[in-house]
Motif scaffolding. Structure first.
Motif, PDB file in Angstrom:
ATOM      1  N   PHE A  93      84.940 124.840  12.182  1.00 53.85           N
ATOM      2  CA  PHE A  93      85.170 124.087  10.948  1.00 53.85           C
ATOM      3  C   PHE A  93      83.829 123.547  10.460  1.00 53.85           C
ATOM      4  CE2 PHE A  93      88.983 123.798  13.538  1.00 53.85           C
ATOM      5  CZ  PHE A  93      89.962 124.238  12.654  1.00 53.85           C
ATOM      6  N   ILE A  94      83.533 123.817   9.198  1.00 52.94           N
ATOM      7  CA  ILE A  94      82.272 123.390   8.603  1.00 52.94           C
ATOM      8  C   ILE A  94      82.596 122.476   7.417  1.00 52.94           C
ATOM      9  CG2 ILE A  94      80.165 124.146   7.446  1.00 52.94           C
ATOM     10  CD1 ILE A  94      80.439 126.779   9.087  1.00 52.94           C
ATOM     11  N   CYS A  95      82.105 121.255   7.490  1.00 52.24           N
ATOM     12  CA  CYS A  95      82.460 120.238   6.503  1.00 52.24           C
ATOM     13  C   CYS A  95      81.254 119.865   5.650  1.00 52.24           C
ATOM     14  CB  CYS A  95      82.999 118.996   7.196  1.00 52.24           C
ATOM     15  SG  CYS A  95      84.393 119.316   8.309  1.00 52.24           S
ATOM     16  N   GLN A  96      81.537 119.193   4.553  1.00 50.74           N
ATOM     17  CA  GLN A  96      80.480 118.726   3.666  1.00 50.74           C
ATOM     18  C   GLN A  96      80.885 117.375   3.083  1.00 50.74           C
ATOM     19  OE1 GLN A  96      81.771 122.341   0.943  1.00 50.74           O
ATOM     20  NE2 GLN A  96      80.450 120.992  -0.265  1.00 50.74           N
ATOM     21  N   MET A  97      79.893 116.504   2.892  1.00 53.68           N
ATOM     22  CA  MET A  97      80.166 115.188   2.332  1.00 53.68           C
ATOM     23  C   MET A  97      78.886 114.593   1.766  1.00 53.68           C
ATOM     24  SD  MET A  97      80.440 112.708   5.709  1.00 53.68           S
ATOM     25  CE  MET A  97      80.774 111.263   4.716  1.00 53.68           C
ATOM     26  N   ASP A  98      79.040 113.578   0.901  1.00 58.09           N
ATOM     27  CA  ASP A  98      77.902 112.851   0.373  1.00 58.09           C
ATOM     28  C   ASP A  98      77.446 111.802   1.382  1.00 58.09           C
ATOM     29  OD1 ASP A  98      78.216 114.334  -1.907  1.00 58.09           O
ATOM     30  OD2 ASP A  98      79.140 112.728  -3.091  1.00 58.09           O
ATOM     31  N   ALA A  99      76.190 111.371   1.218  1.00 63.18           N
ATOM     32  CA  ALA A  99      75.610 110.404   2.157  1.00 63.18           C
ATOM     33  C   ALA A  99      75.499 109.012   1.552  1.00 63.18           C
ATOM     34  CB  ALA A  99      74.231 110.878   2.596  1.00 63.18           C
ATOM     35  N   ASP A 100      76.231 108.734   0.481  1.00 60.50           N
ATOM     36  CA  ASP A 100      76.015 107.488  -0.266  1.00 60.50           C
ATOM     37  C   ASP A 100      77.135 106.467  -0.091  1.00 60.50           C
ATOM     38  OD1 ASP A 100      78.047 108.677  -1.648  1.00 60.50           O
ATOM     39  OD2 ASP A 100      76.987 108.845  -3.545  1.00 60.50           O
ATOM     40  N   TRP A 101      77.953 106.584   0.942  1.00 63.64           N
ATOM     41  CA  TRP A 101      79.074 105.696   1.267  1.00 63.64           C
ATOM     42  C   TRP A 101      80.322 106.018   0.450  1.00 63.64           C
ATOM     43  CZ3 TRP A 101      78.274 100.131   3.217  1.00 63.64           C
ATOM     44  CH2 TRP A 101      77.053 100.000   3.883  1.00 63.64           C
ATOM     45  N   SER A 102      80.227 106.897  -0.543  1.00 61.81           N
ATOM     46  CA  SER A 102      81.400 107.160  -1.384  1.00 61.81           C
ATOM     47  C   SER A 102      82.473 107.948  -0.633  1.00 61.81           C
ATOM     48  CB  SER A 102      80.994 107.914  -2.651  1.00 61.81           C
ATOM     49  OG  SER A 102      80.346 109.133  -2.347  1.00 61.81           O
ATOM     50  N   HIS A 103      82.064 108.751   0.342  1.00 60.00           N
ATOM     51  CA  HIS A 103      82.993 109.512   1.173  1.00 60.00           C
ATOM     52  C   HIS A 103      83.066 108.830   2.541  1.00 60.00           C
ATOM     53  CE1 HIS A 103      81.910 113.304  -1.368  1.00 60.00           C
ATOM     54  NE2 HIS A 103      82.840 112.562  -1.938  1.00 60.00           N
ATOM     55  N   ASP A 104      84.123 108.074   2.757  1.00 58.77           N
ATOM     56  CA  ASP A 104      84.231 107.322   4.011  1.00 58.77           C
ATOM     57  C   ASP A 104      84.531 108.264   5.170  1.00 58.77           C
ATOM     58  OD1 ASP A 104      84.957 105.566   6.143  1.00 58.77           O
ATOM     59  OD2 ASP A 104      85.441 104.023   4.661  1.00 58.77           O
ATOM     60  N   PRO A 105      83.719 108.241   6.215  1.00 56.28           N
ATOM     61  CA  PRO A 105      83.963 109.111   7.376  1.00 56.28           C
ATOM     62  C   PRO A 105      85.313 108.898   8.047  1.00 56.28           C
ATOM     63  CG  PRO A 105      81.714 108.295   7.428  1.00 56.28           C
ATOM     64  CD  PRO A 105      82.412 107.539   6.331  1.00 56.28           C
ATOM     65  N   LYS A 106      85.980 107.767   7.795  1.00 56.67           N
ATOM     66  CA  LYS A 106      87.266 107.525   8.444  1.00 56.67           C
ATOM     67  C   LYS A 106      88.315 108.559   8.058  1.00 56.67           C
ATOM     68  CE  LYS A 106      89.293 104.278   5.067  1.00 56.67           C
ATOM     69  NZ  LYS A 106      89.731 102.875   4.847  1.00 56.67           N
ATOM     70  N   TYR A 107      88.109 109.250   6.936  1.00 56.82           N
ATOM     71  CA  TYR A 107      89.073 110.266   6.511  1.00 56.82           C
ATOM     72  C   TYR A 107      88.829 111.626   7.161  1.00 56.82           C
ATOM     73  CZ  TYR A 107      90.000 106.899   2.768  1.00 56.82           C
ATOM     74  OH  TYR A 107      90.307 105.760   2.054  1.00 56.82           O
ATOM     75  N   LEU A 108      87.691 111.789   7.829  1.00 58.47           N
ATOM     76  CA  LEU A 108      87.343 113.109   8.361  1.00 58.47           C
ATOM     77  C   LEU A 108      88.375 113.657   9.345  1.00 58.47           C
ATOM     78  CD1 LEU A 108      85.382 115.467   8.461  1.00 58.47           C
ATOM     79  CD2 LEU A 108      84.101 114.242  10.240  1.00 58.47           C
ATOM     80  N   PRO A 109      88.887 112.884  10.308  1.00 59.76           N
ATOM     81  CA  PRO A 109      89.869 113.473  11.233  1.00 59.76           C
ATOM     82  C   PRO A 109      91.079 114.065  10.518  1.00 59.76           C
ATOM     83  CG  PRO A 109      89.063 111.396  12.097  1.00 59.76           C
ATOM     84  CD  PRO A 109      88.527 111.501  10.701  1.00 59.76           C
ATOM     85  N   ALA A 110      91.595 113.391   9.501  1.00 62.31           N
ATOM     86  CA  ALA A 110      92.757 113.907   8.777  1.00 62.31           C
ATOM     87  C   ALA A 110      92.397 115.162   7.989  1.00 62.31           C
ATOM     88  CB  ALA A 110      93.307 112.836   7.831  1.00 62.31           C
ATOM     89  N   ILE A 111      91.206 115.193   7.415  1.00 58.49           N
ATOM     90  CA  ILE A 111      90.778 116.360   6.646  1.00 58.49           C
ATOM     91  C   ILE A 111      90.617 117.564   7.558  1.00 58.49           C
ATOM     92  CG2 ILE A 111      88.857 117.309   5.303  1.00 58.49           C
ATOM     93  CD1 ILE A 111      88.464 114.499   4.116  1.00 58.49           C
TER      94      ILE A 111
END
Length: 245
Positions: A93-111
């Motif tokens: 699984f390869i993920c992508q996200m912004d580094a500016d706090w707008s994408h909260d890492p807490k959602y990563l497990p569900a995604i």
């Protein structure tokens, strides 16, 4: 029934002038998904983000890596390089996200978990109404209109076509012509999703609450908006008479 354990997860995080945010993002990612490997792709940031990333590599050996880009700048260029590197690993699984706090890492497990039954999963701002914080009304209207506009032109079904918080199954990502994509800025995200759609990708969405960046300066500019407006038409015209491989 207990589900089988997930395979390796790699998170690609493009950065440009995110020195105030990067350590927080890496720390929160490791808390939310302890097994995640993080690839920072720094676009030659003048604020020292690259040097901070080097420190994080030393702090978390084998779990954090960094690429220092020196060529043409841009979100799309950074993702192309980072995603190609991630595909050379054994990540499932390869993920992508912004580094500016707008994408909260807490959602990563569900995604990531939702990617068990999908080819790409989007962290969506628009599954439960409009889930954004600290945006002015004009920005909300612009984003909502942009998604309707993209869906109408390209026939996409996702509610949030412009979200940069995503998880891909490596098999689908490997089928995309990532190296040949020419979009930059946020239009690159639309191009990726459209190419996946043309290849029959199963697209899932998980609701998130998007919070406008707390530190640093937004990368949204007039040129980015113009490219985003023109890209759906370019993709639509390019795809006429061409079948996806």
């Amino acid at each position: 029934m207990t589900q089988a354990p997930l395979g390796r997860v790699v998170m690609v995080v493009p950065t440009y002038n995110e020195a105030e945010n990067l350590a927080w993002v890496v720390g929160r990612l490791r808390t939310a998904q302890p097994s995640v490997d993080i690839l920072v792709v720094d676009d030659n940031s003048p604020d020292g983000t690259g040097a901070l990333a080097d420190q994080l590599v030393q702090e978390f050996p084998g779990r954090v890596d960094v690429v220092h880009r020196t060529g043409r700048r841009g979100l799309g260029r950074s993702y192309i390089e980072g995603l190609q590197i991630a595909l050379k690993t054994d990540a499932q699984f390869i993920c992508q996200m912004d580094a500016d706090w707008s994408h909260d890492p807490k959602y990563l497990p569900a995604i990531v978990d939702a990617c068990r039954t999908a080819d790409v999963v989007i962290g969506s701002r628009y599954l439960n109404g409009v889930s954004v914080v600290n945006w002015p009304l004009r920005r909300i209207v612009l984003s909502a209109f942009a998604n309707r506009y993209i869906r109408a032109i390209l026939g996409l079904r996702a509610r949030d076509c412009t979200s940069g918080y995503r998880c891909w199954r490596r098999e689908m990502l490997a089928r995309l012509p990532v190296a040949a994509m020419v979009s930059d800025g946020y239009a690159f995200l639309v191009e990726m999703l459209f190419e996946a759609h043309r290849r029959g990708a199963r697209v899932g969405e998980v609701p998130i609450i998007f919070v406008e960046r707390r530190q640093g300066v937004s990368k949204l500019s007039g040129s980015v908006i113009m490219e985003s407006a023109l890209t759906p038409w370019r993709l639509r015209l390019r795809s006429i008479g061409r079948s996806a491989p």
